[in-house]
Design a protein around this motif. Sequence first.
Motif, PDB file in Angstrom:
ATOM      1  N   GLU A  88      -0.950   0.169  -9.034  1.00 43.83           N
ATOM      2  CA  GLU A  88       0.313   0.059  -8.301  1.00 43.83           C
ATOM      3  C   GLU A  88       0.893   1.426  -7.933  1.00 43.83           C
ATOM      4  O   GLU A  88       1.453   1.602  -6.852  1.00 43.83           O
ATOM      5  N   GLY A 131       7.631  -5.602   2.797  1.00 42.93           N
ATOM      6  CA  GLY A 131       6.558  -6.411   2.240  1.00 42.93           C
ATOM      7  C   GLY A 131       5.563  -6.846   3.294  1.00 42.93           C
ATOM      8  O   GLY A 131       4.352  -6.856   3.058  1.00 42.93           O
ATOM      9  N   GLU A 150      -2.874 -14.855  -2.288  1.00 37.38           N
ATOM     10  CA  GLU A 150      -2.715 -16.218  -1.785  1.00 37.38           C
ATOM     11  C   GLU A 150      -3.553 -16.461  -0.529  1.00 37.38           C
ATOM     12  O   GLU A 150      -3.915 -17.600  -0.227  1.00 37.38           O
ATOM     13  N   LYS A 195       0.412 -10.178  -4.437  1.00 38.02           N
ATOM     14  CA  LYS A 195       0.416 -11.625  -4.671  1.00 38.02           C
ATOM     15  C   LYS A 195       0.217 -12.382  -3.359  1.00 38.02           C
ATOM     16  O   LYS A 195      -0.514 -13.373  -3.301  1.00 38.02           O
ATOM     17  N   ARG A 196       0.889 -11.918  -2.287  1.00 35.65           N
ATOM     18  CA  ARG A 196       0.755 -12.588  -0.982  1.00 35.65           C
ATOM     19  C   ARG A 196      -0.684 -12.477  -0.465  1.00 35.65           C
ATOM     20  O   ARG A 196      -1.220 -13.427   0.092  1.00 35.65           O
ATOM     21  N   THR A 247       7.591  -2.780  -7.146  1.00 42.80           N
ATOM     22  CA  THR A 247       7.943  -4.198  -7.025  1.00 42.80           C
ATOM     23  C   THR A 247       7.439  -4.758  -5.698  1.00 42.80           C
ATOM     24  O   THR A 247       6.876  -5.857  -5.653  1.00 42.80           O
ATOM     25  N   VAL A 248       7.626  -3.993  -4.622  1.00 42.64           N
ATOM     26  CA  VAL A 248       7.151  -4.434  -3.312  1.00 42.64           C
ATOM     27  C   VAL A 248       5.627  -4.532  -3.319  1.00 42.64           C
ATOM     28  O   VAL A 248       5.044  -5.480  -2.781  1.00 42.64           O
ATOM     29  N   SER A 258       1.870   2.439  -4.269  1.00 38.04           N
ATOM     30  CA  SER A 258       3.296   2.640  -4.009  1.00 38.04           C
ATOM     31  C   SER A 258       3.522   3.944  -3.246  1.00 38.04           C
ATOM     32  O   SER A 258       4.311   3.998  -2.293  1.00 38.04           O
ATOM     33  N   ARG A 316       3.709  -5.093  -5.918  1.00 35.90           N
ATOM     34  CA  ARG A 316       3.331  -6.229  -6.760  1.00 35.90           C
ATOM     35  C   ARG A 316       3.459  -7.551  -5.989  1.00 35.90           C
ATOM     36  O   ARG A 316       2.556  -8.390  -6.015  1.00 35.90           O
ATOM     37  N   GLU A 317       4.570  -7.724  -5.284  1.00 35.07           N
ATOM     38  CA  GLU A 317       4.783  -8.954  -4.523  1.00 35.07           C
ATOM     39  C   GLU A 317       3.816  -9.051  -3.346  1.00 35.07           C
ATOM     40  O   GLU A 317       3.332 -10.139  -3.021  1.00 35.07           O
ATOM     41  N   SER A 318       3.544  -7.927  -2.722  1.00 28.07           N
ATOM     42  CA  SER A 318       2.628  -7.925  -1.580  1.00 28.07           C
ATOM     43  C   SER A 318       1.208  -8.279  -2.008  1.00 28.07           C
ATOM     44  O   SER A 318       0.506  -9.022  -1.312  1.00 28.07           O
ATOM     45  N   PRO A 329      12.637  -7.324   3.512  1.00 21.80           N
ATOM     46  CA  PRO A 329      11.433  -8.165   3.568  1.00 21.80           C
ATOM     47  C   PRO A 329      10.364  -7.581   4.483  1.00 21.80           C
ATOM     48  O   PRO A 329       9.172  -7.809   4.278  1.00 21.80           O
TER      49      PRO A 329
END
Length: 251
Positions: free
Chosen positions: A46, A21, A69, A65-66, A58-59, A50, A61-63, A18
């Motif tokens: 990406e 991220g 937000e 998103k954060r 994947t990291v 990366s 992509r999720e980051s 985690p």
Amino acid sequence: MSSENARTVLAAKRPASPMLGVVVVEGLVDAIVSGRFLPGESLPPEGPLSEEFGVSRTVIRESVKRVEEKGLLTVARGRGTVVRPMTAWNPLDRAVLTSLIKHDETLGTLDELSTVRAQLESVMAAEAARLRNDGQLEALDAAMDRMRETVDDEAAFRAADVVFHETVMELSGNRLASSIARILMDRAQESSRYHGVDVPGAFTLTLREHEAVHAAITGGDPERAREAMTSHILESWQRRRLPNRAGRSPS
């Protein structure tokens, strides 16, 4: 399957830390706040991100998103992920506010933070003066006594200072104002530029300002408590405020 191959498979299936991220999110926020990526511009795909951060897609992509937000990014049809204007950002978010303070050459963010904090805490001081009871005042008395006892010990005095403010917030009963003020205070405390340089006798002056707030609250005088808290927060900031990085002193 050999033990060597088994270890390789397990390692491949192990989820990314985690913390990776967190590092990427903070890095992207920093890049946007610092102006590396300007409002209206698209983030790199990406793949390049990366490679830059040394993490999987994947990291990334999720980051992303954060960061989205937090209000810094949006997905635009045909353009990918686009940086939003500063007015859309969440300035109370930890990463955003920390980066705003870090990259502000003029110290204007800390000026604004101090003004907002003064407004919030002055309202809470007035509410504390209006609502206080004997049991609650014991906690405020103890916080004030601790400041007097530690005025010659920098670390202990700073800690006692924080406790005093938190006690006033508790007395006010205003949970929303208290939550916002704590966020502002916590982010400011993390910045060495907020601490600035103390003038000779700074702690004695600070102690007197707290005593004025204490006296107004214990005396049940909301207006005097409001004025004393506003004066303390703004004047103590101006005393220790450094010239900005361009070498100009505050106006």
